[in-house]
Design a protein around this motif. Structure first.
Motif, PDB file in Angstrom:
ATOM      1  N   GLN A   8       0.823  -1.224   0.000  1.00 43.57           N
ATOM      2  CA  GLN A   8       0.000   0.000   0.000  1.00 43.57           C
ATOM      3  C   GLN A   8       0.854   1.270   0.000  1.00 43.57           C
ATOM      4  O   GLN A   8       1.984   1.268   0.466  1.00 43.57           O
ATOM      5  CB  GLN A   8      -0.892  -0.012   1.240  1.00 43.57           C
ATOM      6  CG  GLN A   8      -1.757  -1.264   1.318  1.00 43.57           C
ATOM      7  CD  GLN A   8      -2.993  -1.035   2.159  1.00 43.57           C
ATOM      8  OE1 GLN A   8      -3.668  -0.017   1.989  1.00 43.57           O
ATOM      9  NE2 GLN A   8      -3.278  -1.963   3.055  1.00 43.57           N
ATOM     10  N   ASN A   9       0.230   2.333  -0.493  1.00 44.97           N
ATOM     11  CA  ASN A   9       0.926   3.623  -0.546  1.00 44.97           C
ATOM     12  C   ASN A   9       0.257   4.650   0.369  1.00 44.97           C
ATOM     13  O   ASN A   9      -0.960   4.593   0.602  1.00 44.97           O
ATOM     14  CB  ASN A   9       0.937   4.166  -1.979  1.00 44.97           C
ATOM     15  CG  ASN A   9       1.715   3.262  -2.897  1.00 44.97           C
ATOM     16  OD1 ASN A   9       2.736   2.707  -2.508  1.00 44.97           O
ATOM     17  ND2 ASN A   9       1.213   3.078  -4.119  1.00 44.97           N
ATOM     18  N   GLY A  60      -0.468   7.820   0.009  1.00 44.51           N
ATOM     19  CA  GLY A  60      -1.471   8.739  -0.548  1.00 44.51           C
ATOM     20  C   GLY A  60      -2.868   8.132  -0.550  1.00 44.51           C
ATOM     21  O   GLY A  60      -3.857   8.833  -0.300  1.00 44.51           O
ATOM     22  N   ASP A  61      -2.947   6.823  -0.825  1.00 42.20           N
ATOM     23  CA  ASP A  61      -4.269   6.183  -0.844  1.00 42.20           C
ATOM     24  C   ASP A  61      -4.864   6.171   0.556  1.00 42.20           C
ATOM     25  O   ASP A  61      -6.061   6.395   0.742  1.00 42.20           O
ATOM     26  CB  ASP A  61      -4.143   4.732  -1.351  1.00 42.20           C
ATOM     27  CG  ASP A  61      -3.685   4.698  -2.796  1.00 42.20           C
ATOM     28  OD1 ASP A  61      -4.194   5.516  -3.581  1.00 42.20           O
ATOM     29  OD2 ASP A  61      -2.797   3.881  -3.121  1.00 42.20           O
ATOM     30  N   ILE A  62      -4.031   5.900   1.533  1.00 44.10           N
ATOM     31  CA  ILE A  62      -4.547   5.838   2.908  1.00 44.10           C
ATOM     32  C   ILE A  62      -4.938   7.243   3.377  1.00 44.10           C
ATOM     33  O   ILE A  62      -5.986   7.428   3.998  1.00 44.10           O
ATOM     34  CB  ILE A  62      -3.514   5.149   3.818  1.00 44.10           C
ATOM     35  CG1 ILE A  62      -3.441   3.690   3.352  1.00 44.10           C
ATOM     36  CG2 ILE A  62      -3.897   5.256   5.295  1.00 44.10           C
ATOM     37  CD1 ILE A  62      -2.434   2.836   3.990  1.00 44.10           C
ATOM     38  N   ARG A  81      -6.096   9.548   1.577  1.00 39.35           N
ATOM     39  CA  ARG A  81      -7.352   9.917   0.917  1.00 39.35           C
ATOM     40  C   ARG A  81      -8.576   9.225   1.532  1.00 39.35           C
ATOM     41  O   ARG A  81      -9.707   9.658   1.318  1.00 39.35           O
ATOM     42  CB  ARG A  81      -7.271   9.616  -0.583  1.00 39.35           C
ATOM     43  CG  ARG A  81      -6.596  10.744  -1.323  1.00 39.35           C
ATOM     44  CD  ARG A  81      -6.114  10.387  -2.707  1.00 39.35           C
ATOM     45  NE  ARG A  81      -5.425  11.534  -3.305  1.00 39.35           N
ATOM     46  CZ  ARG A  81      -4.212  11.980  -2.936  1.00 39.35           C
ATOM     47  NH1 ARG A  81      -3.539  11.356  -1.973  1.00 39.35           N
ATOM     48  NH2 ARG A  81      -3.665  13.043  -3.503  1.00 39.35           N
ATOM     49  N   LYS A  82      -8.332   8.166   2.307  1.00 31.10           N
ATOM     50  CA  LYS A  82      -9.470   7.524   2.997  1.00 31.10           C
ATOM     51  C   LYS A  82     -10.030   8.454   4.068  1.00 31.10           C
ATOM     52  O   LYS A  82     -11.190   8.374   4.438  1.00 31.10           O
ATOM     53  CB  LYS A  82      -8.987   6.234   3.692  1.00 31.10           C
ATOM     54  CG  LYS A  82      -8.855   5.054   2.775  1.00 31.10           C
ATOM     55  CD  LYS A  82      -8.907   3.698   3.495  1.00 31.10           C
ATOM     56  CE  LYS A  82      -8.025   3.573   4.703  1.00 31.10           C
ATOM     57  NZ  LYS A  82      -7.675   2.257   5.157  1.00 31.10           N
ATOM     58  N   ASP A 104       1.736  15.126   0.612  1.00 35.80           N
ATOM     59  CA  ASP A 104       2.653  14.895  -0.521  1.00 35.80           C
ATOM     60  C   ASP A 104       4.046  15.436  -0.197  1.00 35.80           C
ATOM     61  O   ASP A 104       5.058  14.787  -0.449  1.00 35.80           O
ATOM     62  CB  ASP A 104       2.151  15.614  -1.787  1.00 35.80           C
ATOM     63  CG  ASP A 104       1.053  14.825  -2.495  1.00 35.80           C
ATOM     64  OD1 ASP A 104       0.968  13.607  -2.281  1.00 35.80           O
ATOM     65  OD2 ASP A 104       0.274  15.451  -3.258  1.00 35.80           O
ATOM     66  N   LEU A 159       1.102   9.417  -3.203  1.00 39.54           N
ATOM     67  CA  LEU A 159       0.461   8.297  -3.913  1.00 39.54           C
ATOM     68  C   LEU A 159       1.492   7.282  -4.394  1.00 39.54           C
ATOM     69  O   LEU A 159       1.161   6.136  -4.675  1.00 39.54           O
ATOM     70  CB  LEU A 159      -0.330   8.835  -5.116  1.00 39.54           C
ATOM     71  CG  LEU A 159      -1.685   9.443  -4.766  1.00 39.54           C
ATOM     72  CD1 LEU A 159      -2.250  10.204  -5.958  1.00 39.54           C
ATOM     73  CD2 LEU A 159      -2.674   8.381  -4.284  1.00 39.54           C
ATOM     74  N   GLN A 160       2.749   7.706  -4.498  1.00 38.95           N
ATOM     75  CA  GLN A 160       3.805   6.792  -4.965  1.00 38.95           C
ATOM     76  C   GLN A 160       4.737   6.352  -3.829  1.00 38.95           C
ATOM     77  O   GLN A 160       5.712   5.658  -4.072  1.00 38.95           O
ATOM     78  CB  GLN A 160       4.636   7.470  -6.049  1.00 38.95           C
ATOM     79  CG  GLN A 160       3.877   7.674  -7.351  1.00 38.95           C
ATOM     80  CD  GLN A 160       4.771   8.355  -8.367  1.00 38.95           C
ATOM     81  OE1 GLN A 160       5.084   9.529  -8.232  1.00 38.95           O
ATOM     82  NE2 GLN A 160       5.198   7.633  -9.379  1.00 38.95           N
ATOM     83  N   THR A 207       2.580   4.092 -10.486  1.00 39.76           N
ATOM     84  CA  THR A 207       2.181   3.947  -9.089  1.00 39.76           C
ATOM     85  C   THR A 207       2.618   2.562  -8.633  1.00 39.76           C
ATOM     86  O   THR A 207       2.179   1.557  -9.200  1.00 39.76           O
ATOM     87  CB  THR A 207       0.648   4.082  -8.973  1.00 39.76           C
ATOM     88  OG1 THR A 207       0.299   5.340  -9.543  1.00 39.76           O
ATOM     89  CG2 THR A 207       0.204   4.027  -7.530  1.00 39.76           C
ATOM     90  N   LYS A 244       3.113  -0.849  -6.120  1.00 44.67           N
ATOM     91  CA  LYS A 244       2.306  -1.537  -5.097  1.00 44.67           C
ATOM     92  C   LYS A 244       3.128  -1.495  -3.815  1.00 44.67           C
ATOM     93  O   LYS A 244       3.768  -2.471  -3.415  1.00 44.67           O
ATOM     94  CB  LYS A 244       2.036  -2.979  -5.518  1.00 44.67           C
ATOM     95  CG  LYS A 244       1.055  -3.109  -6.664  1.00 44.67           C
ATOM     96  CD  LYS A 244       0.071  -4.266  -6.391  1.00 44.67           C
ATOM     97  CE  LYS A 244      -1.113  -4.273  -7.340  1.00 44.67           C
ATOM     98  NZ  LYS A 244      -0.771  -4.306  -8.757  1.00 44.67           N
TER      99      LYS A 244
END
Ligand SMILES: NC(=O)c1ccc[n+]([C@@H]2O[C@H](COP(=O)([O-])OP(=O)(O)OC[C@H]3O[C@@H](n4cnc5c(N)ncnc54)[C@H](O)[C@@H]3O)[C@@H](O)[C@H]2O)c1
Ligand SMILES: CC(C)=CCC/C(C)=C/C=C/C(C)=C/C=C/C(C)=C/C=C/C=C(C)/C=C/C=C(C)/C=C/C=C(\C)CCC=C(C)C
Length: 623
Positions: free
Chosen positions: A275-276, A278-280, A282-283, A295, A307-308, A551, A553
């Protein structure tokens, strides 16, 4: 100057250079002025001879101490005389032993003495392995080295040290030094970094977690819940990491043992591995400016946006700065590598400086030795490369097909850009009282975060350790991302003029944003470009390290230490978990453990090895 390295005071830094130019000149590339490293005169040194070697080389006065004069110091009959006499074996004899008898003399040869290489070497040496480190440059440390000018001691690379506390399991720098009997005095940094961001957003990352979170919430009160949840999730991962004994994830007896002892923590890490950050983020968080701040938090440690950036890496740095805190070694970052190098020699192993490895020698599909540019050869049971994977497989291995694992790595990761760095001395009065040590500046537009020359990193280590500069002066180390393509093919004069122009513009921006009067307070300046980094750090394109092409994983696609070639291992920032001094220290610990198992210094199970290596290969293929 007081003795500052507890066990390592025998090699204080070399005396200052004579007159320096006020502005950059053809002789001031931003890193030490040294003639290109000739390898025919490679020589062995113990760390205690480092001062002599580096100053003699820099000043061109003395001949480096030869192997035989050092060898004469070994005391036959002392309890470790066997080890010492091995440590002082002449290079030619060592090469002969391997070459003629076919029996490798060393347990491992390490190419390069960056922190990754030195940690791998010292960890193996303390287990009783015979190690030879071959370093192209005249001092150890690579990007974590130092250089001196006019009474200033400059850190070559970053001055932000994670993993340097006396707490927990993740203080890998402290642990690496302790393993060889060294402890360095450190100065706690009250603020990891002071962000100066678009829309006049100013955030200080205080050492105290509560204080930092309080400040962030005060800037984004409507996102209080999201902030607590995001950083809280980071702590969950950090606590899991901090509970483990850190060793090679490629060694099944250790890995399964950890799963057995700490199942929840291991499963937590396995869950976050792909997981990255940025995704977390955004939750929990919606505010675009706060997401941009996250960022920037990630960018300073990964040179890419959140995100990366792998969530495990983000958690490691976003929490360690509050858990153990950022601590600066008294006397400068260069002391870490010098201490490790001395510790290595004290444990009976060797370092050869000005030793430019040009080839890894392969026989019957196995790495068996190396060749230096002067033609000298050394043989060992294993070869560990601290050069980047691009250099290792693109330059050092000749005539070999690129193994599939490396092709996959190069598909997933590209070389991150290099840096333009400005090392400056300034009059102390230009800094307002209470100025923080580290700053990150992005003035106008978030979109410039990842652009070349967009963001400015600034460290002022003399805020913490004034002894690094003459009295009444401060050091400013300014750096910004820059690509090698921008600097190649220019005639000398144009290159110098461009360095001056680009540096002036960066200094002007800092003057406007932070320190009025900066230009006129400069007493010393030296500018390094990506070409300088390439030349002195021996890193392809001067790269800062690997950067995901798309991006990623999380950390799933990052290669560990073993390679597609039998007995060849890699260590450093193009291995799991990536860029950063603490990250490469971990890669060194992992590498040493895997090598120790392979040469019989640690338990191993060949059956489980095969199963785990296949499983890891398969997992990587999912990245
Ligand atoms: N300006 C900066 O701040 C900067 C720049 C680059 C990297 N970094 C960081 O530094 C760390 C890198 O650490 P590392 O341990 O991976 O490596 P490193 O680049 O610091 O050290 C590698 C060492 O290997 C030596 N070397 C390379 N090729 C060689 C050869 N063929 N023969 C002999 N010696 C050779 C180099 O001279 C260098 O001393 C990472 O944290 C990275 O992110 C910082
Ligand atoms: C294998 C399988 C299948 C499973 C498994 C699970 C598990 C158990 C897992 C585990 C994991 C682990 C252990 C991991 C670990 C990790 C780590 C340790 C990580 C680390 C990281 C670190 C990092 C990334 C760091 C970084 C840092 C950096 C880069 C820094 C930099 C700095 C700079 C540049 C400076 C800035 C400045 C200014 C601002 C001025």
């Amino acid at each position: 100057m007081a003795e500052r390295l507890c066990f390592c005071s025998s090699f204080c830094l070399s005396p200052p250079f004579s007159a320096h130019p006020e502005r950059p000149t053809a002789q001031s590339p931003g890193l030490p002025h040294l003639r290109p490293i000739g390898v025919a005169d490679a020589c062995y040194v113990s760390s205690s001879h480092l001062l002599e070697l580096s100053s003699s080389h820099l000043f061109g006065r003395h001949k480096p101490r030869t192997q035989s004069s050092w060898g004469a110091r070994a005391s036959p009959g002392s309890s470790n005389s066997r080890v010492r006499s091995q440590a002082v074996l002449s290079p030619d004899k060592a090469a002969e032993r391997g070459g003629l008898s076919g029996e490798a003399y060393y347990d491992a040869i390490v190419i390069g003495s960056g922190i990754g290489g030195l940690v791998a070497a010292t960890q193996l040496a303390v287990k009783g392995a015979r190690i030879l480190v071959l370093e192209k440059y005249v001092i150890p440390g690579g990007s974590s080295g130092y250089y001196e000018r006019d009474g200033y001691t400059f850190d070559v690379g970053s001055s932000v040290m994670f993993g340097f506390s006396d707490k927990g399991n993740l203080n890998l720098i402290t642990q690496a030094l302790a393993a060889v009997g060294c402890k360095m005095e450190v100065i706690p940094d009250p603020t990891t970094v002071h962000f100066h961001l678009p829309n006049d957003l100013s955030v200080q990352v205080h050492r105290g977690y509560g204080e930092f979170i309080g400040e962030l919430i005060s800037k984004f009160p409507h996102e209080k819940g999201g902030i607590l949840k995001f950083y809280g999730e980071c702590w969950k991962i950090f606590n899991a990491l901090n509970s483990l004994e850190l060793k090679s994830l490629e060694e099944p007896l250790y890995l399964f043992g950890q799963f057995f002892q700490k199942p929840i923590e291991c499963l937590t890490l396995a869950y976050y591995l792909p997981q990255n950050a940025g995704d977390i983020a955004r939750k929990y968080i919606k505010d675009p400016q706060l997401l941009s701040f996250i960022d920037a938090e990630c960018f300073i440690v990964s040179t890419v946006n959140a995100l990366q950036t792998p969530m495990i890496n983000a958690s490691m740095v976003l929490c360690d700065r509050h858990f153990g805190g950022i601590n600066y070694p008294v006397g400068g970052v260069g002391g870490i590598a010098k201490s490790l190098a001395k510790g290595l020699v004290d444990k009976g192993s060797e370092i050869l400086y000005r030793a430019n490895v040009t080839d890894i020698i392969v026989e019957n599909g196995k790495a068996v030795g190396v060749r230096l540019s002067g033609g000298r050869q050394f043989f060992a049971k294993t070869i560990i490369s601290n050069a980047t994977r691009w250099d290792t497989f693109g330059k050092l291995l000749k005539g070999e097909n690129l193994p599939k694992e490396e092709r996959d790595f190069q598909k997933r990761y590209v070389k991150a850009p290099s840096f333009l760095s400005i090392h400056m001395g300034v009059k102390a009065e230009v800094l307002p009282p209470e100025t923080d040590c580290h700053h990150f500046v992005l003035e106008d537009s978030w979109s410039r975060l990842e652009e070349p020359y967009g963001s400015i990193f600034l460290s002022i280590p003399t805020v913490l350790d004034p002894s690094l500069a003459p009295e009444g002066r401060h050091i400013l180390h300014i750096f910004t991302t820059s690509s090698i393509e921008d600097w190649e093919g220019l005639p000398r004069q144009e290159y110098e003029a461009k360095k001056e122009k680009v540096a002036d513009e960066i200094i002007r921006r800092l003057e406007k944003k932070l320190f009025p009067g900066l230009q006129s307070s400069i007493t010393f300046v030296e500018v390094g470009t990506p070409k300088t980094h390439r030349r002195y750090l021996a890193r392809q394109s001067g790269t800062y390290g690997p950067m995901p092409r798309n991006t990623p994983k999380g950390l799933l696609g990052m290669p560990f230490n073993t390679t597609g070639l039998n007995s060849l291992y890699c260590v450093g920032d193009s291995c799991f978990p990536g860029q950063g001094v603490i990250a490469v220290a971990f890669s060194g610990v992992m590498c040493a453990h895997r090598v120790a198992a392979d040469i019989g210094l640690e338990k191993k199970s060949p059956l489980l090895d095969n199963a785990l290596l296949s499983l890891l290969g398969w997992l990587r293929s999912l990245a």
